[in-house]
Motif scaffolding. Structure first.
Motif, mmCIF file in Angstrom:
data_model
loop_
_atom_site.group_PDB
_atom_site.id
_atom_site.type_symbol
_atom_site.label_atom_id
_atom_site.label_comp_id
_atom_site.label_asym_id
_atom_site.label_seq_id
_atom_site.Cartn_x
_atom_site.Cartn_y
_atom_site.Cartn_z
ATOM 1 N N VAL A 1 -0.949 -6.883 -4.527
ATOM 2 C CA VAL A 1 -0.447 -8.069 -3.828
ATOM 3 C C VAL A 1 -1.635 -8.995 -3.596
ATOM 4 O O VAL A 1 -2.636 -8.585 -3.008
ATOM 5 N N ALA B 1 0.362 5.674 5.180
ATOM 6 C CA ALA B 1 1.139 4.701 5.963
ATOM 7 C C ALA B 1 2.287 4.130 5.137
ATOM 8 O O ALA B 1 3.432 4.049 5.601
ATOM 9 N N GLU C 1 1.510 -0.991 -4.847
ATOM 10 C CA GLU C 1 0.302 -0.162 -4.811
ATOM 11 C C GLU C 1 -0.580 -0.530 -6.004
ATOM 12 O O GLU C 1 -0.169 -0.414 -7.146
ATOM 13 N N GLY D 1 0.817 -1.205 0.000
ATOM 14 C CA GLY D 1 0.000 0.000 0.000
ATOM 15 C C GLY D 1 0.854 1.259 0.000
ATOM 16 O O GLY D 1 1.871 1.318 0.696
ATOM 17 N N PHE E 1 -1.632 10.291 10.892
ATOM 18 C CA PHE E 1 -0.303 10.430 10.259
ATOM 19 C C PHE E 1 0.851 10.355 11.268
ATOM 20 O O PHE E 1 1.775 9.561 11.082
ATOM 21 N N THR F 1 -6.535 6.549 0.570
ATOM 22 C CA THR F 1 -7.834 7.155 0.857
ATOM 23 C C THR F 1 -7.976 8.545 0.245
ATOM 24 O O THR F 1 -9.063 8.937 -0.171
ATOM 25 N N TRP F 2 -6.888 9.299 0.198
ATOM 26 C CA TRP F 2 -6.968 10.714 -0.175
ATOM 27 C C TRP F 2 -7.021 10.931 -1.676
ATOM 28 O O TRP F 2 -7.078 12.078 -2.133
ATOM 29 N N THR G 1 -11.063 17.950 5.992
ATOM 30 C CA THR G 1 -10.489 17.207 7.117
ATOM 31 C C THR G 1 -11.296 17.485 8.389
ATOM 32 O O THR G 1 -11.934 18.538 8.510
ATOM 33 N N ASN G 2 -11.270 16.537 9.296
ATOM 34 C CA ASN G 2 -11.938 16.764 10.577
ATOM 35 C C ASN G 2 -10.915 17.079 11.670
ATOM 36 O O ASN G 2 -11.265 17.266 12.820
ATOM 37 N N HIS H 1 -11.257 1.809 -3.865
ATOM 38 C CA HIS H 1 -10.574 1.913 -2.575
ATOM 39 C C HIS H 1 -11.061 3.073 -1.715
ATOM 40 O O HIS H 1 -11.385 2.917 -0.547
HETATM 41 P P1 FAD Z 1 -5.061 4.123 2.833
HETATM 42 O O1 FAD Z 1 -4.978 5.574 2.647
HETATM 43 O O2 FAD Z 1 -6.373 3.454 2.701
HETATM 44 O O3 FAD Z 1 -4.031 3.453 1.816
HETATM 45 C C1 FAD Z 1 -3.935 2.066 1.603
HETATM 46 C C2 FAD Z 1 -3.355 1.818 0.225
HETATM 47 O O4 FAD Z 1 -3.122 0.421 0.063
HETATM 48 C C3 FAD Z 1 -4.284 2.215 -0.917
HETATM 49 O O5 FAD Z 1 -3.602 3.067 -1.805
HETATM 50 C C4 FAD Z 1 -4.654 0.879 -1.589
HETATM 51 O O6 FAD Z 1 -4.817 0.989 -2.966
HETATM 52 C C5 FAD Z 1 -3.459 0.021 -1.247
HETATM 53 N N1 FAD Z 1 -3.742 -1.424 -1.208
HETATM 54 C C6 FAD Z 1 -4.657 -2.062 -0.439
HETATM 55 N N2 FAD Z 1 -4.603 -3.405 -0.650
HETATM 56 C C7 FAD Z 1 -3.613 -3.598 -1.554
HETATM 57 C C8 FAD Z 1 -3.064 -4.777 -2.169
HETATM 58 N N3 FAD Z 1 -3.532 -5.995 -1.879
HETATM 59 N N4 FAD Z 1 -2.058 -4.615 -3.051
HETATM 60 C C9 FAD Z 1 -1.567 -3.376 -3.356
HETATM 61 N N5 FAD Z 1 -2.056 -2.239 -2.805
HETATM 62 C C10 FAD Z 1 -3.055 -2.348 -1.908
HETATM 63 N N6 FAD Z 1 -7.464 11.095 8.685
HETATM 64 C C11 FAD Z 1 -7.005 12.306 9.070
HETATM 65 O O7 FAD Z 1 -5.866 12.432 9.524
HETATM 66 N N7 FAD Z 1 -7.794 13.417 8.944
HETATM 67 C C12 FAD Z 1 -9.040 13.379 8.420
HETATM 68 O O8 FAD Z 1 -9.706 14.389 8.324
HETATM 69 C C13 FAD Z 1 -9.543 12.093 7.974
HETATM 70 N N8 FAD Z 1 -10.755 11.980 7.390
HETATM 71 C C14 FAD Z 1 -11.158 10.773 6.880
HETATM 72 C C15 FAD Z 1 -12.371 10.680 6.226
HETATM 73 C C16 FAD Z 1 -12.799 9.478 5.679
HETATM 74 C C17 FAD Z 1 -14.106 9.402 4.970
HETATM 75 C C18 FAD Z 1 -11.989 8.330 5.808
HETATM 76 C C19 FAD Z 1 -12.401 7.013 5.236
HETATM 77 C C20 FAD Z 1 -10.781 8.406 6.487
HETATM 78 C C21 FAD Z 1 -10.347 9.620 7.025
HETATM 79 N N9 FAD Z 1 -9.130 9.730 7.701
HETATM 80 C C22 FAD Z 1 -8.694 10.957 8.131
HETATM 81 C C23 FAD Z 1 -8.325 8.533 7.966
HETATM 82 C C24 FAD Z 1 -7.436 8.151 6.777
HETATM 83 O O9 FAD Z 1 -7.814 6.903 6.399
HETATM 84 C C25 FAD Z 1 -5.995 8.249 7.128
HETATM 85 O O10 FAD Z 1 -5.672 9.622 7.214
HETATM 86 C C26 FAD Z 1 -5.000 7.665 6.133
HETATM 87 O O11 FAD Z 1 -5.345 8.064 4.848
HETATM 88 C C27 FAD Z 1 -4.862 6.161 6.204
HETATM 89 O O12 FAD Z 1 -3.749 5.823 5.437
HETATM 90 P P2 FAD Z 1 -3.343 4.316 5.130
HETATM 91 O O13 FAD Z 1 -2.102 4.422 4.320
HETATM 92 O O14 FAD Z 1 -3.333 3.541 6.376
HETATM 93 O O15 FAD Z 1 -4.523 3.700 4.260
#
Ligand code: FAD
Length: 488
Positions: free
Chosen positions: A165, A53, A72, A49, A367, A80-81, A111-112, A102
């Motif tokens: 993956v 993160a 990715e 991903g 973050f 998510t963004w 943002t909240n 996704h």
């Molecule tokens: P993600 O951003 O979900 O990234 C995961 C990545 O993994 C994706 O790009 C996906 O394509 C990839 N992936 C998944 N499975 C596979 C696979 N099998 N093979 C290859 N690639 C894969 N956070 C804040 O800080 N402020 C906010 O205001 C806020 N608002 C939010 C509002 C909503 C509606 C949501 C849903 C979330 C919000 N968040 C907020 C939380 C937000 O999820 C996190 O900020 C952050 O984006 C999470 O990052 P991540 O990398 O863990 O996951």
């Protein structure tokens, strides 16, 4: 909602036992971020991903000297963004054969969290000329911020885009096989099998919807949709909509829909004293208790005795942890949304540090938390930071689970760290030899939480924590100075 009491007492002693190392360790000298040099053992690490993160994992792993490949499945970084206007074929998102979209973002999303606390610790989410200058900016600004972060950290070169993956499995000798499929478009895909020393799971947890159980819904004639597939309010024009949930998304979406819908009825577990009442300032929006039943004539009956004839049920009921690619022979399972056993939400005791999860905790500031988790993972993989023994980690996990049970919380609250997030951050920081969080961050988080609860319609425009904003900016200019001195 979880009370302020903490289920995760992270104030446990810091252990410095040595974990038996896997093979393939090339010693290298690496000038760490602290300025000193240290000996680390380079590992070949797969990161799954490239959301926030995965990006910060790549940066921390590379800083530590590891060789990193980020997988990715999307076309760009940001997870998510990266807003996707398309939705899934099954609006409830439960059909296992659906094409997965996704991102769960809706078009109006801002943002909240205030930007001062939302950004990574050493890469502030600063205002940039010509961009969205708001304190609670729209999602595009977060995507641009993550693009800036990826460019500045020079991690894009490590990412394989359009590469999903589909299998991660253990091999004899402690290594991992990672099977991935690169999509070249026009039905051309190439599968690759590779072997890695470590795997860091950064696949996010807001893509697999959790649905509320609604009695009688099989015969109820209306439409159902999960917030994962909500983008814009227009389809709800003149409709009577039931919104289930009391999360941040439920709060935002119900307010947005109320501007076009005939009526909005929010069904929630909490706020008992207010059931049956209108939302302040919203003439067509009511709060109800849980749904008791639904009927063939379109009626929805709430436990508080009221009922309405509705057109749509919108589930804002959250998501499930879901790792369809992961095969650990039972070492890690997902049970009622508890991913476990995991030591401090990151390492399975029997597999750490070679398998880790980043970003699982919720009700937090994601973050900076992920940044600290990644520092820990990177340092543990090079054995610069020692993990406790498997037995000690397991004991800690069991004690944590007992505390959750004793407090009467369900398993699916395991990763809710709202009551102890700052202790958790400080624990991680200490483990990594990183400074503890500044006081203004905590105060700003609580000030925003209060403001959001008291003023859900206006908290993004009006606030009172001006002194904390000044403190944040002072810290950011200190950081900038340090940065420019380092780069001289
Ligand atoms: P993600 O951003 O979900 O990234 C995961 C990545 O993994 C994706 O790009 C996906 O394509 C990839 N992936 C998944 N499975 C596979 C696979 N099998 N093979 C290859 N690639 C894969 N956070 C804040 O800080 N402020 C906010 O205001 C806020 N608002 C939010 C509002 C909503 C509606 C949501 C849903 C979330 C919000 N968040 C907020 C939380 C937000 O999820 C996190 O900020 C952050 O984006 C999470 O990052 P991540 O990398 O863990 O996951």
């Amino acid at each position: 909602m979880m009370a302020s009491s903490s289920v995760c007492n992270p104030s446990l002693p810091i252990h410095h036992h040595h974990n038996p190392s896997a093979a393939n360790t090339t010693a290298s000298v690496f000038a760490g971020t602290g300025g000193g040099s240290m000996v680390t053992a380079k590992k070949k690490v797969a990161v799954i991903g490239a959301g926030a993160a995965g990006l910060v994992a790549a940066r921390e792993l590379e800083r530590e000297g590891h060789r990193v490949v980020v997988f990715e499945r999307g076309e760009k970084a940001g997870g998510t963004w990266v807003y996707d206007p398309s939705t899934e074929t099954d609006p409830l998102g439960i059909d296992p054969c659906r094409k997965v979209v996704h991102s769960s973002l809706y078009r109006s999303l801002r943002t909240n969290l205030p930007r001062e606390i939302m950004g990574f610790l050493d890469f502030p989410f600063s205002i940039k000329e010509g961009r969205d200058l708001r304190r609670f900016p729209g999602y595009q600004e977060v995507e641009l911020y993550l693009d800036d972060f990826a460019a500045e950290s020079d991690v894009l070169k490590a990412i394989r885009f359009r590469t999903e993956v589909f299998h991660v499995g253990m091999m004899e000798g402690g290594k991992w096989v990672v099977k991935s499929r690169r999509d070249f478009g026009e039905d051309v895909a190439v599968d690759v099998n590779e072997i890695y020393d470590g795997v860091v799971v950064c696949s996010g947890h807001y893509a697999e919807p959790r649905i509320a159980e609604v009695p009688g819904v099989e015969r109820w004639p209306g439409e159902q949709i999960h917030s994962h597939n909500y983008r814009i309010p227009e389809p709800f024009q003149d409709k009577v909509v039931i919104v289930i949930g009391s999360s941040e998304s439920a709060a935002d979406i119900s307010r947005e829909i109320s501007k076009v819908a005939k009526e909005v009825h929010v069904s929630s577990r909490s706020a008992l004293d207010r059931f049956g009442k209108k939302f302040y300032g919203h003439e067509n929006m009511w709060l109800h208790s849980m749904i008791q039943g639904t009927h063939e004539d379109g009626t929805v009956v709430f436990q508080d005795g009221t009922s309405v004839i509705a057109n749509v049920i919108l589930h804002c009921t959250g998501y499930k942890y879901h790792f369809p690619f992961l095969e650990t022979n039972g070492a890690v399972t997902v049970d009622d949304n508890r991913v476990g056993p995991l030591y401090k939400h990151v390492f399975p005791p029997s597999l750490g540090p070679w398998l880790s999860f980043v970003g699982l905790p919720w009700k937090t500031i994601p973050f900076p938390m992920m940044e600290l988790q990644c520092k820990w993972v990177a340092g543990a993989l090079s054995e610069r930071i020692a993990l406790p023994s498997e037995e000690e980690m397991m004991k800690d996990v069991e004690a944590f689970y007992s505390r959750i049970a004793a407090m009467g919380y369900p398993k699916h609250y395991t990763h809710n760290i709202s009551g102890c997030q700052f202790e958790y951050f400080d624990w991680l920081a200490t483990e990594c030899g990183y400074p503890k969080g500044e006081e203004w961050r905590k105060e700003m988080y609580f000030a925003n939480t209060r403001n959001k609860t008291e003023n859900p319609d206006t908290y993004r425009e009006e606030w009172e924590d001006h002194d904390l904003i000044s403190q944040a900016h002072e810290e950011f200019s200190r950081l900038k100075q340090q940065h420019s001195v380092k780069n001289m």
